[in-house]
Scaffold this motif. Structure first.
Motif, mmCIF file in Angstrom:
data_model
loop_
_atom_site.group_PDB
_atom_site.id
_atom_site.type_symbol
_atom_site.label_atom_id
_atom_site.label_comp_id
_atom_site.label_asym_id
_atom_site.label_seq_id
_atom_site.Cartn_x
_atom_site.Cartn_y
_atom_site.Cartn_z
ATOM 1 N N GLN A 29 0.800 -1.224 0.000
ATOM 2 C CA GLN A 29 0.000 0.000 0.000
ATOM 3 C C GLN A 29 0.834 1.275 0.000
ATOM 4 O O GLN A 29 0.318 2.359 -0.282
ATOM 5 N N TRP A 30 2.115 1.171 0.309
ATOM 6 C CA TRP A 30 2.928 2.375 0.488
ATOM 7 C C TRP A 30 3.044 3.214 -0.790
ATOM 8 O O TRP A 30 3.145 4.446 -0.711
ATOM 9 N N ASP A 31 3.010 2.588 -1.936
ATOM 10 C CA ASP A 31 3.116 3.331 -3.194
ATOM 11 C C ASP A 31 1.751 3.715 -3.765
ATOM 12 O O ASP A 31 1.678 4.307 -4.836
ATOM 13 N N GLY A 32 0.690 3.388 -3.055
ATOM 14 C CA GLY A 32 -0.661 3.705 -3.511
ATOM 15 C C GLY A 32 -1.038 5.150 -3.229
ATOM 16 O O GLY A 32 -0.259 5.913 -2.637
ATOM 17 N N PRO A 33 -2.236 5.568 -3.635
ATOM 18 C CA PRO A 33 -2.669 6.958 -3.464
ATOM 19 C C PRO A 33 -2.687 7.387 -2.000
ATOM 20 O O PRO A 33 -3.075 6.613 -1.118
ATOM 21 N N GLY A 34 -2.257 8.614 -1.772
ATOM 22 C CA GLY A 34 -2.284 9.174 -0.427
ATOM 23 C C GLY A 34 -3.212 10.365 -0.363
ATOM 24 O O GLY A 34 -4.379 10.265 -0.008
ATOM 25 N N LEU A 35 -2.696 11.525 -0.762
ATOM 26 C CA LEU A 35 -3.475 12.768 -0.757
ATOM 27 C C LEU A 35 -2.930 13.674 -1.841
ATOM 28 O O LEU A 35 -1.742 14.006 -1.833
ATOM 29 N N ASP B 183 1.819 10.058 -2.745
ATOM 30 C CA ASP B 183 1.450 8.672 -2.494
ATOM 31 C C ASP B 183 1.352 8.500 -0.977
ATOM 32 O O ASP B 183 1.588 9.442 -0.205
ATOM 33 N N LEU B 184 0.987 7.295 -0.545
ATOM 34 C CA LEU B 184 0.751 7.086 0.890
ATOM 35 C C LEU B 184 2.022 7.292 1.700
ATOM 36 O O LEU B 184 1.991 7.868 2.795
ATOM 37 N N ARG B 185 3.167 6.863 1.174
ATOM 38 C CA ARG B 185 4.429 7.062 1.889
ATOM 39 C C ARG B 185 4.711 8.548 2.111
ATOM 40 O O ARG B 185 5.132 8.960 3.200
ATOM 41 N N SER B 186 4.475 9.356 1.091
ATOM 42 C CA SER B 186 4.727 10.793 1.215
ATOM 43 C C SER B 186 3.774 11.439 2.215
ATOM 44 O O SER B 186 4.165 12.326 2.990
ATOM 45 N N LEU B 187 2.495 11.012 2.208
ATOM 46 C CA LEU B 187 1.522 11.537 3.163
ATOM 47 C C LEU B 187 1.931 11.199 4.587
ATOM 48 O O LEU B 187 1.910 12.066 5.476
ATOM 49 N N VAL B 188 2.319 9.960 4.804
ATOM 50 C CA VAL B 188 2.762 9.550 6.144
ATOM 51 C C VAL B 188 4.031 10.306 6.537
ATOM 52 O O VAL B 188 4.182 10.733 7.690
ATOM 53 N N GLY B 189 4.930 10.496 5.582
ATOM 54 C CA GLY B 189 6.145 11.254 5.864
ATOM 55 C C GLY B 189 5.855 12.687 6.232
ATOM 56 O O GLY B 189 6.443 13.239 7.170
ATOM 57 N N HIS B 190 4.930 13.303 5.492
ATOM 58 C CA HIS B 190 4.540 14.684 5.811
ATOM 59 C C HIS B 190 3.980 14.768 7.227
ATOM 60 O O HIS B 190 4.330 15.672 7.995
ATOM 61 N N ALA B 191 3.108 13.829 7.576
ATOM 62 C CA ALA B 191 2.532 13.831 8.918
ATOM 63 C C ALA B 191 3.594 13.611 9.987
ATOM 64 O O ALA B 191 3.513 14.181 11.086
ATOM 65 N N ARG C 209 -8.626 7.466 5.268
ATOM 66 C CA ARG C 209 -9.401 7.449 4.020
ATOM 67 C C ARG C 209 -8.633 6.755 2.910
ATOM 68 O O ARG C 209 -9.209 5.998 2.122
ATOM 69 N N ALA C 210 -7.337 7.014 2.841
ATOM 70 C CA ALA C 210 -6.527 6.382 1.805
ATOM 71 C C ALA C 210 -6.495 4.868 1.970
ATOM 72 O O ALA C 210 -6.383 4.125 0.986
#
Length: 205
Positions: free
Chosen positions: A25-31, A35-43, A154-155
């Motif tokens: 799922q890490w390379d899937g859509p985030g926001l 992608d999801l990895r970047s969203l989690v990294g931003h958070a 949501r992602a």
């Protein structure tokens, strides 16, 4: 509950969500462009900045409230070199920095930062927007963790994290305060009372 207790609750909820992400799922859509990895990294930057700023004492208070910080960041974001793309790139880089085991990285970061916050009392720290007390900065990090926690859920197709009414009240109160600071108080009141919808793209951040 105090601001550090709210921050602690939001950080644990965020880390618990990250722990549910499967490898594929890490390379899937985030926001948006993330992608999801970047969203989690931003958070994760909500933890990283606390860790960083605790090592940066300030000489004076420039921002005297969480709302003042949100307003300052809006100005900084609007005038920063690179604009939204620079913000997006920082998110991507933060995602890369999570390494091969992002959940373990986030958990280690959480433990380090919460331990520091627990013993820090309420120092005057230098943030990107200027000097402010830690107790005033932490609600802005709780806000980010809660909002992006909802984004991550949501992602993943999961229900939003279960948070206490006290944490949600702090986050919503900050959002309302930011709206009033931007002159959108009456507009928000009409929307909350069912009189008029908010315009497309309305945001306080």
């Amino acid at each position: 509950m105090s601001s550090d207790e709210h921050f602690t609750e939001a950080a644990h909820a965020y880390a618990a969500l990250v722990g549910q992400i499967r490898p594929e799922q890490w390379d899937g859509p985030g926001l948006g462009v993330w992608d999801l990895r970047s969203l989690v990294g931003h958070a994760a930057r909500s933890l990283i900045t606390v860790d960083t700023y605790l090592d940066q004492p300030a000489a004076e208070v420039v921002l005297d409230s969480p709302v003042s910080y949100i307003a300052a960041i809006r100005v900084i974001g609007a005038t920063a070199v690179g604009g939204p793309e620079a913000v997006a790139e920082r998110g991507r880089q933060a995602g890369v920095a999570l390494g091969p085991d992002p959940a373990a990285t986030v958990q280690g970061l959480l433990e380090r930062v919460l331990a520091r916050v627990e013993t820090a009392e309420n120092p005057l720290i230098e943030t990107i927007g200027g000097g402010m007390l830690l107790a005033d900065y932490l609600p802005t990090r709780t806000f980010e963790l809660v909002v992006h926690g909802h984004d991550i859920a949501r992602a993943l197709g999961l229900p939003p994290p279960e948070l206490s009414e006290a944490v949600l009240a702090e986050v919503v109160t900050l959002a309302v305060g930011a709206a009033f600071r931007e002159g959108a108080g009456a507009q928000l009141l009409l929307a909350l009372t069912g009189r008029e919808p908010l315009p497309s793209g309305f945001s306080v951040v």
